[in-house]
Design a protein around this motif. Sequence first.
Motif, PDB file in Angstrom:
ATOM      1  N   CYS A  36       0.831  -1.196   0.000  1.00  0.00           N
ATOM      2  CA  CYS A  36       0.000   0.000   0.000  1.00  0.00           C
ATOM      3  C   CYS A  36       0.869   1.251   0.000  1.00  0.00           C
ATOM      4  CB  CYS A  36      -0.906   0.017   1.223  1.00  0.00           C
ATOM      5  SG  CYS A  36      -2.066  -1.360   1.260  1.00  0.00           S
ATOM      6  N   LEU A  37       0.454   2.230  -0.770  1.00  0.00           N
ATOM      7  CA  LEU A  37       1.125   3.512  -0.858  1.00  0.00           C
ATOM      8  C   LEU A  37       0.150   4.570  -0.378  1.00  0.00           C
ATOM      9  CD1 LEU A  37       3.239   4.841  -3.761  1.00  0.00           C
ATOM     10  CD2 LEU A  37       1.307   6.190  -2.986  1.00  0.00           C
ATOM     11  N   TRP A  38       0.600   5.429   0.537  1.00  0.00           N
ATOM     12  CA  TRP A  38      -0.227   6.522   1.032  1.00  0.00           C
ATOM     13  C   TRP A  38       0.331   7.824   0.506  1.00  0.00           C
ATOM     14  CZ3 TRP A  38       0.605   2.131   3.805  1.00  0.00           C
ATOM     15  CH2 TRP A  38      -0.516   1.494   4.341  1.00  0.00           C
ATOM     16  N   ALA A  39      -0.556   8.703   0.036  1.00  0.00           N
ATOM     17  CA  ALA A  39      -0.135   9.994  -0.500  1.00  0.00           C
ATOM     18  C   ALA A  39      -1.090  11.081  -0.027  1.00  0.00           C
ATOM     19  CB  ALA A  39      -0.104   9.954  -2.021  1.00  0.00           C
ATOM     20  N   LYS A  40      -0.510  12.254   0.228  1.00  0.00           N
ATOM     21  CA  LYS A  40      -1.316  13.437   0.550  1.00  0.00           C
ATOM     22  C   LYS A  40      -1.598  14.139  -0.769  1.00  0.00           C
ATOM     23  CE  LYS A  40       0.646  16.873   2.694  1.00  0.00           C
ATOM     24  NZ  LYS A  40       1.205  17.799   3.708  1.00  0.00           N
ATOM     25  N   VAL A  41      -2.884  14.368  -1.066  1.00  0.00           N
ATOM     26  CA  VAL A  41      -3.273  14.883  -2.378  1.00  0.00           C
ATOM     27  C   VAL A  41      -4.377  15.928  -2.243  1.00  0.00           C
ATOM     28  CG1 VAL A  41      -2.738  12.665  -3.491  1.00  0.00           C
ATOM     29  CG2 VAL A  41      -5.067  13.135  -2.751  1.00  0.00           C
TER      30      VAL A  41
END
Length: 84
Positions: A36-41
């Motif tokens: 899993c990859l988490w990103a602030k967008v």
Amino acid sequence: MKIIYKYILEFDKKQQIELPLDAEILSVQMQNEKICLWAKVSSTLPKAKRTIYIYGTGTEIEKDNLSYVGTVQDGIYVLHIFIK
């Protein structure tokens, strides 16, 4: 407004995901046996396709100019995640 989204990656060596243009990658980890990859967008911005590369320890990195995202462990495997 910013929000944190999770993107589930495949175990493929190369894949594409769509991320908003301002995506800031925060972390990549194993969760429930998935990468899993988490990103602030900003969810309102247009998206662009980004290429994710996954290399195991000891394998040749075939591409230049990749940005390192993180390393995950899955049992005996250690996988290193890059993005372009």
